[in-house]
Design a protein around this motif. Structure first.
Motif, PDB file in Angstrom:
ATOM      1  N   ASP A  64      77.679 -75.641 -19.070  1.00  0.00           N
ATOM      2  CA  ASP A  64      78.841 -74.751 -19.090  1.00  0.00           C
ATOM      3  C   ASP A  64      79.737 -74.902 -17.869  1.00  0.00           C
ATOM      4  OD1 ASP A  64      78.137 -72.843 -21.494  1.00  0.00           O
ATOM      5  OD2 ASP A  64      76.291 -73.072 -20.320  1.00  0.00           O
ATOM      6  N   LYS A  78      69.208 -75.308 -23.321  1.00  0.00           N
ATOM      7  CA  LYS A  78      69.873 -74.460 -24.306  1.00  0.00           C
ATOM      8  C   LYS A  78      69.005 -74.284 -25.551  1.00  0.00           C
ATOM      9  CE  LYS A  78      73.991 -73.445 -22.522  1.00  0.00           C
ATOM     10  NZ  LYS A  78      75.240 -74.013 -23.042  1.00  0.00           N
ATOM     11  N   ARG A 116      73.174 -69.995 -20.367  1.00  0.00           N
ATOM     12  CA  ARG A 116      74.202 -70.716 -19.616  1.00  0.00           C
ATOM     13  C   ARG A 116      73.520 -71.719 -18.698  1.00  0.00           C
ATOM     14  NH1 ARG A 116      79.542 -70.070 -18.283  1.00  0.00           N
ATOM     15  NH2 ARG A 116      80.194 -70.650 -16.168  1.00  0.00           N
TER      16      ARG A 116
END
Length: 244
Positions: free
Chosen positions: A75, A223, A229
């Motif tokens: 991210d 993830k 995140r």
């Protein structure tokens, strides 16, 4: 008396065994002196908040075109400086010449970069793992050496064995740019008994980010395990003009 001795010991050692700047040789308290840090390890760029590639001044709050066109699994990326001369020499000395005193200095620069971003800190840090063979050859993982003092400086817990490299891949620096994504595909897994990651913001620490494929692969693993995140925390970012 013992407490007084221990409190004075660092100052005594500094007088008896002063350190010298790796770049200019001047005596000081850190591996790189303040003057060389100011001259060579400042971040002068506006960067894409996702991949940390340099962008125009007006574009720093939004993702660059490359990240919009092919969004990575991570991210955000925080980089302390560019990978280029003479910073590249410092990275190579940490990685291949056992200059471990450089790791706390690099962590200090990275802490400053993280704090300058004024963003939410990760809840957990982990280093990019080395494979067993390369770890035996080198004797240490430079990403872990960087992650330890960074964890202390940021007050963020460190999970040193969160990730494992299950495939001994070729070093990315020796792989053609077009083959780097394939080189690391499926190379990483979560270690047995890893902490729960559901909803956790994980920071992945490394010395250098070049193509970003290794960090992208790691972020995908995290993830899929539930991480909410993933932020890359890298000392140096290789600019596009410097890459092979």
């Amino acid at each position: 008396m013992p407490l007084l001795f221990h409190s004075m010991l660092p100052r005594v050692l500094h007088v008896l065994l002063p350190s010298s700047c790796v770049l200019c040789g001047s005596l000081g308290e850190q591996a790189v002196c303040p003057a060389c840090t100011q001259a060579h390890a400042r971040d002068l760029h506006t960067r894409c908040p996702c991949c940390a590639n340099p962008v125009g001044t007006a574009d720093g709050a939004r993702r660059c075109g490359a990240c919009l066109a092919d969004a990575p699994a991570f991210d955000a990326t925080v980089a302390a400086c560019d990978y280029g001369a003479p910073v590249d020499r410092l990275v190579l000395q940490l990685k291949f010449a056992s200059r471990l005193a450089l790791a706390p200095w690099m962590a200090g620069r990275l802490r400053e970069a993280v704090q300058a971003r004024d963003a939410d800190l990760p809840e957990l840090l982990c280093p990019v793992p080395l494979g067993p063979r390369r770890l035996v050859e080198r004797g240490y993982n430079q990403a872990l050496e960087l992650a330890r003092p960074l964890s202390s400086a940021l007050g963020v817990p460190l999970a040193p064995r969160l990730l494992e490299r299950q495939v001994e891949t070729a070093a990315q620096s020796g792989v053609a740019p077009g083959e780097r994504r394939r080189n690391v595909r499926g190379a990483f897994v979560l270690a047995e008994g890893h902490p729960a990651l559901e909803g956790v913001h994980v920071g992945v620490v490394d010395d250098v980010m070049t193509s970003g494929h290794t960090l992208d692969e790691l972020a995908g693993v995290l993830k899929r395990a539930g991480a909410a995140r993933v932020t890359n925390l890298v000392f140096a970012r290789t600019p596009p003009t410097y890459r092979n």
